[in-house]
Design an enzyme around this catalytic site. Structure first.
Site, PDB file in Angstrom:
ATOM      1  CB  CYS A 166      -0.885  -0.031   1.245  1.00 45.27           C
ATOM      2  SG  CYS A 166      -1.799   1.488   1.491  1.00 45.27           S
ATOM      3  CE1 TYR A 298      -5.049   2.059  -5.417  1.00 42.43           C
ATOM      4  CE2 TYR A 298      -3.466   3.864  -5.492  1.00 42.43           C
ATOM      5  CZ  TYR A 298      -3.828   2.605  -5.043  1.00 42.43           C
ATOM      6  OH  TYR A 298      -2.981   1.895  -4.235  1.00 42.43           O
TER       7      TYR A 298
HETATM    8  N1  LIG Z   1      -6.888   7.516   3.086  1.00 40.53           N
HETATM    9  C1  LIG Z   1      -6.234   6.361   3.406  1.00 40.53           C
HETATM   10  C2  LIG Z   1      -6.290   5.356   2.266  1.00 40.53           C
HETATM   11  C3  LIG Z   1      -5.726   4.040   2.639  1.00 40.53           C
HETATM   12  C4  LIG Z   1      -6.089   2.941   1.646  1.00 40.53           C
HETATM   13  O1  LIG Z   1      -6.869   3.153   0.712  1.00 40.53           O
HETATM   14  N2  LIG Z   1      -5.490   1.759   1.834  1.00 40.53           N
HETATM   15  C5  LIG Z   1      -5.796   0.644   0.970  1.00 40.53           C
HETATM   16  C6  LIG Z   1      -4.554  -0.104   0.582  1.00 40.53           C
HETATM   17  S1  LIG Z   1      -3.545   0.773  -0.541  1.00 40.53           S
HETATM   18  C7  LIG Z   1      -6.658  -0.361   1.693  1.00 40.53           C
HETATM   19  O2  LIG Z   1      -6.336  -0.762   2.786  1.00 40.53           O
HETATM   20  N3  LIG Z   1      -7.733  -0.779   1.046  1.00 40.53           N
HETATM   21  C8  LIG Z   1      -8.605  -1.798   1.549  1.00 40.53           C
HETATM   22  C9  LIG Z   1      -9.908  -1.805   0.806  1.00 40.53           C
HETATM   23  O3  LIG Z   1     -10.070  -0.996  -0.104  1.00 40.53           O
HETATM   24  O4  LIG Z   1     -10.737  -2.607   1.174  1.00 40.53           O
HETATM   25  C10 LIG Z   1      -4.817   6.761   3.755  1.00 40.53           C
HETATM   26  O5  LIG Z   1      -4.168   7.448   2.959  1.00 40.53           O
HETATM   27  O6  LIG Z   1      -4.350   6.400   4.814  1.00 40.53           O
END
Ligand SMILES: N[C@@H](CCC(=O)N[C@@H](CS)C(=O)NCC(=O)O)C(=O)O
Length: 431
Positions: A166, A298
């Protein structure tokens, strides 16, 4: 007609859970007939909770194959495929917190229409026009150097849950490394498969079981922190070991805390990546870099219509061209001083040719075709501590294996295998 209660966990787009007859039968064997659960791909926490026996099978240690959705029927306590390949829907259903409870239904199918309104995965975050629209993070508390605050900066008190895959989590880890906070803030990487699930042992080099809460998944941490949380279970998670709760799941704010609030204990306290005299400049750079590059890739990758993809890709390459231009005149994005804006840009650039160019269709131009951006990425990678926030094997495994609708067979492309530790030309701007 077999009367049964079926609880369907919704799937995100394209289903990759255990729809194979054998594995589904295994699910069935471990639970009463009146509750068959299907769990969407990022909700494996449920799977583990509900079917502990399954976690012991080899199946869960490997990415399940993708099988197109098919009607299924419960026959003598076993689920069998009745209508392969059809994209079905179940007529009677009631949605409860993202689960669809279907009563007295002899066959059932999972479709996205069972999703709750709240986004539970990035692939749910879509506008009507087919554009990707990221929802904001929910836990937004702050650690403070003020000892009387709710979350005072204390050595050993906080834990960062990350995934190397991530980019948002990686920028937090990069700050831990750059600021010399390794001893003050512990961290764990969750595994790459099935949403964010901790491995049960150290079978996945670089990923570990949860040392604090024994959580099987990131979802469990969210549930420990809040009994009524209805959102995505994302990394990073900044965890307070003392109050046993999540301080923040927003990386943009976590890096600010790491930059300023731990300076009494940081080994590299003098490094200020968000100095007050540069804040306006950094904020301005962050804004377009986030929108067009960090999140822009994305938007390209998750677009479900040509229009939103075309728009995102145009903005992405305008922004990359702008970076190239800036970096032809100075070492870093906001001048000749390393700032937060560089770390934020870096996490996307380092993934660009290895992942986004292929996976998110960002192939108009490769990073390595931009001389300044490419050398800049190497320069950033070679800052002491930075390379330890990058684990390319995990990055590739995470992306290429996470979204079955983008990569149905989960094949990880072999290339290009760029060596970012090779020489660069950025010293020409001085250090
Ligand atoms: N706004 C958050 C975004 C974090 C995020 O989107 N993490 C993703 C991984 S890159 C995630 O865990 N996604 C899980 C999902 O979409 O279910 C940050 O910047 O901390």
């Amino acid at each position: 007609m077999v009367a049964l209660h079926v609880v369907l966990g919704f799937v995100s787009d394209g289903m990759r859970l255990t729809t194979q007859g054998s594995r589904f039968a295994a699910l069935n064997d471990t639970m009463p007939i009146d509750a068959v659960h299907l769990i969407r791909d990022t909700d494996y926490g449920w799977l583990i909770k509900l079917f502990p026996a399954l976690t012991k099978t080899a199946d869960l240690n490997h990415r399940p194959p993708v099988v197109s959705l098919a009607a299924r029927e419960l026959v003598n306590g076993h689920v069998s495929r009745t209508n392969p390949g059809r994209r079905p829907r179940c007529s009677s259903g009631e949605s409860v917190g993202g689960l669809c409870i279907i009563s007295s239904c002899s066959r059932f199918i999972v479709t996205r229409s069972f999703s709750s309104k709240m986004a539970r995965s990035a692939l749910d975050e879509m506008t009507e026009s087919g554009a990707f629209n990221r929802t904001p993070s929910t836990f937004r508390d702050f650690i403070s150097k003020d000892k009387t605050s709710q979350f005072p900066a204390e050595s050993g008190r906080y834990h960062l849950y990350i995934s190397y895959g991530c980019p948002w989590a990686s920028r937090c880890l990069a700050f831990v490394k750059l600021k010399g906070l390794d001893k003050a803030i512990s961290y764990t990487e969750s595994d790459e498969h099935f949403g964010w699930v901790f491995p049960s042992s150290t079978e996945e080099p670089g990923a570990e079981p949860d040392p604090l809460n024994g959580a099987k998944s990131i979802r469990e941490l969210y549930e420990l922190a809040s009994s009524n949380y209805v959102g995505k279970y994302t990394v990073p998670v900044l965890w307070d070991k003392k109050l046993k709760t999540i301080v923040s799941n927003e990386s943009a704010e976590i890096i600010r805390m790491f930059n300023t609030e731990f300076n009494d204990i940081a080994e590299n306290a003098d490094l200020d990546l968000y100095p007050s005299h540069m804040q306006a400049l950094i904020d301005e750079a962050n804004e377009w870099i986030y929108d067009r590059i960090n999140n822009g890739v994305y938007k390209c990758g998750f677009a479900k219509k040509q229009g939103p993809y075309d728009e995102a890709v145009e903005k992405l390459y305008d922004a990359l061209d702008k970076c190239e231009e800036i970096l032809s005149k100075q070492r870093y994005i906001c001048g000749n001083t390393l700032t937060e804006a560089d770390v934020r840009l870096f996490v996307t650039l380092i993934r660009f040719d290895e992942v986004y160019a292929v996976y998110f269709k960002c192939n108009k131009k490769l990073l390595r075709e931009y001389p300044n951006l490419f050398n800049y990425t190497k320069d950033m990678y070679q800052i002491p501590g930075m390379s330890s926030s990058v684990n390319m094997a995990h990055i590739k495994k995470h992306y290429y294996g996470s979204h079955p609708s983008l990569n149905p067979f989960g094949i990880i492309p072999v290339g290009p295998g760029i060596d970012y530790s090779s020489p660069h030309d950025r010293e020409r701007f001085g250090s």
